[in-house]
Structures are given as C-alpha cells and as structure tokens.
Write an enzyme that holds these catalytic residues in place. Structure first.
Site, PDB file in Angstrom:
ATOM      1  N   GLY A 127      -1.979  -4.987  22.042  1.00  0.00           N
ATOM      2  CA  GLY A 127      -1.986  -6.129  21.111  1.00  0.00           C
ATOM      3  C   GLY A 127      -0.814  -6.128  20.154  1.00  0.00           C
ATOM      4  O   GLY A 127      -0.765  -6.940  19.224  1.00  0.00           O
ATOM      5  N   ASP A 129      -0.722  -9.510  15.363  1.00  0.00           N
ATOM      6  CA  ASP A 129      -1.276  -8.939  16.592  1.00  0.00           C
ATOM      7  C   ASP A 129      -1.829  -9.987  17.557  1.00  0.00           C
ATOM      8  O   ASP A 129      -2.521 -10.921  17.143  1.00  0.00           O
ATOM      9  CB  ASP A 129      -2.422  -7.969  16.258  1.00  0.00           C
ATOM     10  CG  ASP A 129      -1.959  -6.730  15.503  1.00  0.00           C
ATOM     11  OD1 ASP A 129      -0.744  -6.581  15.282  1.00  0.00           O
ATOM     12  OD2 ASP A 129      -2.823  -5.906  15.145  1.00  0.00           O
ATOM     13  N   GLY A 165       0.817  -1.217   0.000  1.00  0.00           N
ATOM     14  CA  GLY A 165       0.000   0.000   0.000  1.00  0.00           C
ATOM     15  C   GLY A 165       0.847   1.261   0.000  1.00  0.00           C
ATOM     16  O   GLY A 165       0.624   2.173  -0.810  1.00  0.00           O
ATOM     17  N   ILE A 199       5.093  -6.554   8.440  1.00  0.00           N
ATOM     18  CA  ILE A 199       3.915  -7.386   8.695  1.00  0.00           C
ATOM     19  C   ILE A 199       3.395  -7.091  10.102  1.00  0.00           C
ATOM     20  O   ILE A 199       4.097  -6.469  10.902  1.00  0.00           O
ATOM     21  CB  ILE A 199       4.234  -8.906   8.597  1.00  0.00           C
ATOM     22  CG1 ILE A 199       5.347  -9.305   9.593  1.00  0.00           C
ATOM     23  CG2 ILE A 199       4.630  -9.296   7.171  1.00  0.00           C
ATOM     24  CD1 ILE A 199       5.574 -10.813   9.700  1.00  0.00           C
ATOM     25  N   THR A 200       2.175  -7.521  10.369  1.00  0.00           N
ATOM     26  CA  THR A 200       1.664  -7.502  11.747  1.00  0.00           C
ATOM     27  C   THR A 200       1.333  -8.938  12.155  1.00  0.00           C
ATOM     28  O   THR A 200       0.973  -9.765  11.314  1.00  0.00           O
ATOM     29  CB  THR A 200       0.372  -6.642  11.872  1.00  0.00           C
ATOM     30  OG1 THR A 200      -0.559  -7.071  10.895  1.00  0.00           O
ATOM     31  CG2 THR A 200       0.653  -5.164  11.696  1.00  0.00           C
ATOM     32  N   TYR A 236       5.114  -5.709  17.364  1.00  0.00           N
ATOM     33  CA  TYR A 236       5.198  -4.642  16.344  1.00  0.00           C
ATOM     34  C   TYR A 236       5.803  -3.362  16.939  1.00  0.00           C
ATOM     35  O   TYR A 236       6.696  -2.745  16.343  1.00  0.00           O
ATOM     36  CB  TYR A 236       3.793  -4.381  15.801  1.00  0.00           C
ATOM     37  CG  TYR A 236       3.707  -3.435  14.631  1.00  0.00           C
ATOM     38  CD1 TYR A 236       3.890  -3.895  13.323  1.00  0.00           C
ATOM     39  CD2 TYR A 236       3.413  -2.086  14.809  1.00  0.00           C
ATOM     40  CE1 TYR A 236       3.782  -3.023  12.240  1.00  0.00           C
ATOM     41  CE2 TYR A 236       3.307  -1.213  13.743  1.00  0.00           C
ATOM     42  CZ  TYR A 236       3.492  -1.689  12.449  1.00  0.00           C
ATOM     43  OH  TYR A 236       3.390  -0.821  11.379  1.00  0.00           O
TER      44      TYR A 236
HETATM   45  P1  NAD Z   1       1.372  -3.609   3.108  1.00  0.00           P
HETATM   46  O1  NAD Z   1       1.016  -4.890   3.769  1.00  0.00           O
HETATM   47  O2  NAD Z   1       0.447  -3.068   2.072  1.00  0.00           O
HETATM   48  O3  NAD Z   1       2.832  -3.693   2.463  1.00  0.00           O
HETATM   49  C1  NAD Z   1       3.891  -4.377   3.069  1.00  0.00           C
HETATM   50  C2  NAD Z   1       4.629  -5.117   1.987  1.00  0.00           C
HETATM   51  O4  NAD Z   1       5.719  -5.821   2.572  1.00  0.00           O
HETATM   52  C3  NAD Z   1       3.749  -6.147   1.260  1.00  0.00           C
HETATM   53  O5  NAD Z   1       3.763  -5.907  -0.131  1.00  0.00           O
HETATM   54  C4  NAD Z   1       4.388  -7.477   1.625  1.00  0.00           C
HETATM   55  O6  NAD Z   1       4.302  -8.457   0.592  1.00  0.00           O
HETATM   56  C5  NAD Z   1       5.828  -7.047   1.882  1.00  0.00           C
HETATM   57  N1  NAD Z   1       6.546  -8.028   2.674  1.00  0.00           N
HETATM   58  C6  NAD Z   1       6.110  -8.696   3.782  1.00  0.00           C
HETATM   59  N2  NAD Z   1       7.030  -9.567   4.200  1.00  0.00           N
HETATM   60  C7  NAD Z   1       8.078  -9.464   3.344  1.00  0.00           C
HETATM   61  C8  NAD Z   1       9.333 -10.111   3.253  1.00  0.00           C
HETATM   62  N3  NAD Z   1       9.690 -11.054   4.130  1.00  0.00           N
HETATM   63  N4  NAD Z   1      10.171  -9.763   2.244  1.00  0.00           N
HETATM   64  C9  NAD Z   1       9.813  -8.828   1.345  1.00  0.00           C
HETATM   65  N5  NAD Z   1       8.633  -8.171   1.380  1.00  0.00           N
HETATM   66  C10 NAD Z   1       7.781  -8.493   2.371  1.00  0.00           C
HETATM   67  O7  NAD Z   1       1.590  -2.560   4.282  1.00  0.00           O
HETATM   68  P2  NAD Z   1       1.796  -0.970   4.173  1.00  0.00           P
HETATM   69  O8  NAD Z   1       0.618  -0.343   4.789  1.00  0.00           O
HETATM   70  O9  NAD Z   1       2.218  -0.572   2.816  1.00  0.00           O
HETATM   71  O10 NAD Z   1       3.020  -0.790   5.180  1.00  0.00           O
HETATM   72  C11 NAD Z   1       4.336  -0.484   4.741  1.00  0.00           C
HETATM   73  C12 NAD Z   1       5.201  -0.189   5.961  1.00  0.00           C
HETATM   74  O11 NAD Z   1       4.649   0.919   6.675  1.00  0.00           O
HETATM   75  C13 NAD Z   1       5.264  -1.348   6.948  1.00  0.00           C
HETATM   76  O12 NAD Z   1       6.582  -1.434   7.479  1.00  0.00           O
HETATM   77  C14 NAD Z   1       4.273  -0.947   8.008  1.00  0.00           C
HETATM   78  O13 NAD Z   1       4.595  -1.537   9.250  1.00  0.00           O
HETATM   79  C15 NAD Z   1       4.449   0.558   8.030  1.00  0.00           C
HETATM   80  N6  NAD Z   1       3.311   1.297   8.538  1.00  0.00           N
HETATM   81  C16 NAD Z   1       2.102   1.254   7.922  1.00  0.00           C
HETATM   82  C17 NAD Z   1       1.047   1.992   8.446  1.00  0.00           C
HETATM   83  C18 NAD Z   1      -0.308   1.999   7.789  1.00  0.00           C
HETATM   84  O14 NAD Z   1      -1.212   2.664   8.319  1.00  0.00           O
HETATM   85  N7  NAD Z   1      -0.514   1.348   6.672  1.00  0.00           N
HETATM   86  C19 NAD Z   1       1.223   2.763   9.593  1.00  0.00           C
HETATM   87  C20 NAD Z   1       2.473   2.782  10.188  1.00  0.00           C
HETATM   88  C21 NAD Z   1       3.512   2.056   9.659  1.00  0.00           C
END
Ligand code: NAD
Length: 252
Positions: free
Chosen positions: A154, A99, A18, A96-97, A158
């Site tokens: 939870g 929880d 995302g 990843i999460t 993370y």
């Molecule tokens: P998302 O799940 O859409 O994207 C995460 C991506 O990481 C996925 O495409 C997944 O396939 C990939 N991934 C997972 N395990 C992997 C691995 N072992 N090797 C390679 N790729 C791997 O999540 P997002 O919302 O795009 O989040 C991106 C980052 O931002 C994450 O680190 C998340 O913790 C952080 N984050 C997101 C939010 C939010 O509100 N969406 C808030 C705070 C922090």
C-alpha cells in the site's frame, strides 16, 4: 561530545511534527540555534509547539514554508540567513503518506507524496548546500524510513520516495565530502507518533510483536540518532543510513 565553538544554526523541516518536535528539542539541548519549519496552515499545532518549547527561551523559533515549493524554500533560506545566520545543519523530516495499493493509487496520490517527501529534500538541500560547502561545514540528515528499505504493502509511493531519499543522500555525500559537509539518512522503524496511531489497534499489536525490542520507537530514539549525525565531530560519517527500528529490520 565536544561543544561547538560557535552556535550553529539548525533547520528542521516538519519541525512541529511528532518526530520533528523532539528533534528540535534535542538539537537545542546540544546548543544549536534551531529553526522549525512547517506549513503555515497548522495554526493550532504551531501555538502548541511554541508553548511546549517555551523553556528554550528563543533558542527554537518557527518559520513557515512549504517544502514542496522551490521558491518557498529559497525565500525561507534567505529569511533564516538574515534573521539567524547561515544554515549549518539541515534535517529534512517533513513527510506525508498517501497510502493505496498500486491498482487503486491515483496519479494525484503519487505526485503529492513525491512533491513533499522527495522534491522537498531537493528543494531544501539545493538552497543550503552551496553556503555549507563555501563555509566548509555542514550536516544534512534526511529522514527516510524502514519502509523505504523493505517496501510496504500500500506504499509504493512512500517506499519509492524514501528509498530515493537515501540514493539522493549518497550522491550528495560524494559531491560535498571534501568540503566538510556530511549527508546521511536516518531510517526510523515504527514510532509512537500520530502517523502510526492512525493504524488500527490490531495491526499495531502485530507490528509490535515483530519488533525484537518489543515496543514502538519513541521520538527521542530518532532524535538521538539525528543529533549524533548532526554533531560537529561526526565528520567522518557520510553517505550512511542509520536504521533506528528496534531490530525490526536488520541488515548491513
Ligand atoms: P508528522 O506527520 O507528525 O510530521 C510531519 C510534519 O511534516 C508535519 O508537521 C507536517 O505539517 C509537515 N509537512 C507536511 N507537508 C509539508 C510541506 N509541504 N512543507 C512543510 N512541512 C510539511 O510525522 P512524523 O511521524 O513526525 O514523521 C516525520 C518524518 O519521519 C517523515 O518524513 C516520516 O515519513 C518519517 N517517518 C516516520 C515514522 C513514524 O513511525 N512516525 C517512521 C518512519 C519514517
């Protein structure tokens, strides 16, 4: 913003996710040659990603790797260097999460999350940092989270990993500061992505009510901050955390 003299290579892990997709787009718009890195198993999403970003005409490519696996990251770095050139900008967005309240959290939920969210940052940085310092230029942006700053029910795993990402970034920033390499974190608040869409509608409304700006963040809000820290002329910002949370958590 000044244009870079040469086309820099930017690697974005979690690049088809995302936030990652929009980070790739904005870095390409800033003139970077972008390599999105993600898990090979996500066939359908990889195909959709290629279509969404087809207009960038080769400026954004995809490479499969598992960031939790050191050897996979080492091989990835070698492939990228051979095909695209040295890595100048690294954005660690894979995450990843898993929880569960601590009473119910299994060791597997703990370790799986640590392997991706924290080991993944080490595995990628360890493989690119030497090249960056040798060439005298690098921008590393690690995606942390507001939940690493505040703690979240939870999410002991993370929150610990995301706080750890900032500690790691500050330490590495000190090690690389004299070599033209900056290391920073961006801490998103709650964003309108599949990760947050998984939360129930009622909890989403509660979250939005607590955000001073009055809405969830967008991937573009986060990518803007990443692109800013990844710029050639951002060399005096290092070891910093840039919160992008609509005022949800204010601190200094
Ligand atoms: P998302 O799940 O859409 O994207 C995460 C991506 O990481 C996925 O495409 C997944 O396939 C990939 N991934 C997972 N395990 C992997 C691995 N072992 N090797 C390679 N790729 C791997 O999540 P997002 O919302 O795009 O989040 C991106 C980052 O931002 C994450 O680190 C998340 O913790 C952080 N984050 C997101 C939010 C939010 O509100 N969406 C808030 C705070 C922090």
């Amino acid at each position: 913003m000044s244009q870079p003299a040469l086309q820099r290579v930017a690697v974005v892990t979690g690049g088809i996710g995302g936030l990652g997709t929009e980070i790739c787009r904005q870095l390409a718009q800033a003139g970077r040659k972008v390599v999105a890195v993600d898990l090979a198993a996500r066939d359908e999403r990889i195909a959709a990603f290629r279509q969404e970003l087809a207009s960038f005409d080769g400026a954004i490519t995809f490479e499969a790797a598992d960031v939790s696996d050191f050897d996979s990251c080492q091989q990835l770095t070698t492939r990228i260097e051979q095909q695209h050139g040295s890595v100048d900008i690294l954005v660690n967005a894979a995450g990843i999460t898993r929880d569960a309240s601590l009473r119910k959290m299994s060791p597997q939920q703990w370790h799986e999350l640590m392997r991706v969210n924290l080991d993944g940052v080490f595995n990628m940085c360890r493989n690119v940092v030497e090249g960056m310092t040798a060439r005298g230029f690098g921008r590393i942006v690690n995606i942390s989270s507001v939940n690493g700053q505040t703690g979240q029910f939870g999410q002991t795993n993370y929150s610990a990993a995301k706080a750890g990402v900032h500690g790691f970034s500050m330490a590495l920033a000190r090690e690389t500061a004299r070599k033209g390499v900056t290391v920073n974190t961006v801490s998103p608040g709650y964003c309108d992505t599949p990760m947050v869409a998984a939360v129930s509608a009622e909890i989403r409304q509660q979250i939005i009510a607590d955000i001073p700006v009055g809405r969830l963040g967008t991937p573009a809000d986060i990518a803007r901050a990443v692109s800013f820290l990844g710029a050639d002329d951002a060399g005096y910002i290092t070891g910093a955390n840039l919160p992008v949370n609509g005022g949800y958590f204010m601190s200094f």
